[in-house]
Design a protein around this motif. Structure first.
Motif, PDB file in Angstrom:
ATOM      1  N   HIS A 192       0.796  -1.452   0.292  1.00 38.63           N
ATOM      2  CA  HIS A 192      -0.112   0.154  -0.451  1.00 38.63           C
ATOM      3  C   HIS A 192       0.780   0.878   0.183  1.00 38.63           C
ATOM      4  O   HIS A 192       1.149   2.240  -1.345  1.00 38.63           O
ATOM      5  N   HIS A 199       1.295   4.581  -2.940  1.00 35.55           N
ATOM      6  CA  HIS A 199       1.118   5.524  -3.111  1.00 35.55           C
ATOM      7  C   HIS A 199       2.177   6.018  -2.889  1.00 35.55           C
ATOM      8  O   HIS A 199       2.347   7.229  -3.538  1.00 35.55           O
ATOM      9  N   CYS A 244      -7.509   8.455   2.013  1.00 32.86           N
ATOM     10  CA  CYS A 244      -6.961   7.132   1.656  1.00 32.86           C
ATOM     11  C   CYS A 244      -8.334   5.834   2.159  1.00 32.86           C
ATOM     12  O   CYS A 244      -8.204   6.176   3.178  1.00 32.86           O
ATOM     13  N   GLY A 245      -8.297   5.339   1.573  1.00 37.06           N
ATOM     14  CA  GLY A 245      -9.292   3.781   2.018  1.00 37.06           C
ATOM     15  C   GLY A 245      -9.022   3.447   3.588  1.00 37.06           C
ATOM     16  O   GLY A 245     -10.199   2.232   3.899  1.00 37.06           O
ATOM     17  N   HIS A 273      -0.720   0.992   6.104  1.00 34.73           N
ATOM     18  CA  HIS A 273       0.916   1.498   5.730  1.00 34.73           C
ATOM     19  C   HIS A 273       1.908   1.465   7.111  1.00 34.73           C
ATOM     20  O   HIS A 273       1.782   1.248   7.900  1.00 34.73           O
TER      21      HIS A 273
HETATM   22 ZN    ZN Z   1      -4.217   4.451   0.394  1.00 36.74          ZN
END
Ligand code: ZN
Length: 161
Positions: free
Chosen positions: A58, A62, A127-128, A133
């Motif tokens: 992830h 990004h 962000c979902g 992260h």
């Molecule tokens: Zn994201």
């Protein structure tokens, strides 16, 4: 009778024959309105032997989505593979369908990502799944991938035991 399913190119790739890490031209799509998009396969982990953790995937997504776009407008999309072994980067073929040109942009994008102090776009509003992260994981994986840049052009390896 329904039409047969049209498989993505990657489903016809022999995942046992490849040798990660590599950067592979995985497809070319001619647009009806003119122009072409090519898709690069950035393979970080050996298929069916290793994978990146989801928070690492992830954060790489990004980071490269930001740093590659900062370098060039020719990047259309970067997508994580569901198998968590790598990423697809779709680009304007007119600018980035050459291996040496694309990998130079990629290496610069990774180098910039390694200098980030935070993952771009990783707040709850941006962000979902903001909790998922890992900038440490992303940097470790990106540094390891970049270290093996001289292997990126070798897609099919020796027979592995
Ligand atoms: Zn994201």
């Amino acid at each position: 009778m329904d039409d047969p399913l049209k498989l993505p190119e990657s489903f016809t790739l022999d995942h046992d024959a490849v040798s990660a890490p590599f950067v592979r031209l995985a497809g070319r799509h001619v647009l009806a309105g003119g122009g072409e998009v090519v898709k690069w396969d950035l393979r970080f982990e050996q298929p069916n032997e290793g994978h990146l953790e989801m928070d690492t995937v992830h954060s790489i997504e990004h980071s490269l989505a930001t740093t590659l776009r900062t370098i060039t407008d020719a990047v259309v999309d970067i997508s994580p593979m569901g198998c968590q072994t790598g990423f697809y980067v779709s680009v304007d073929a007119a600018e980035l369908d050459d291996f040496d040109v694309f990998t130079e942009v990629l290496a610069r994008g990774i180098q910039t990502a390694l200098e980030l102090n935070t993952v771009p776009g990783s707040s709850r509003t941006e962000c979902g799944w903001a909790h998922s992260h890992s900038i440490e994981g992303a940097k470790e994986a990106l540094a390891g991938f970049l270290d093996k840049r001289d292997e990126w052009n070798v897609i099919y390896g020796e027979e592995r035991a």
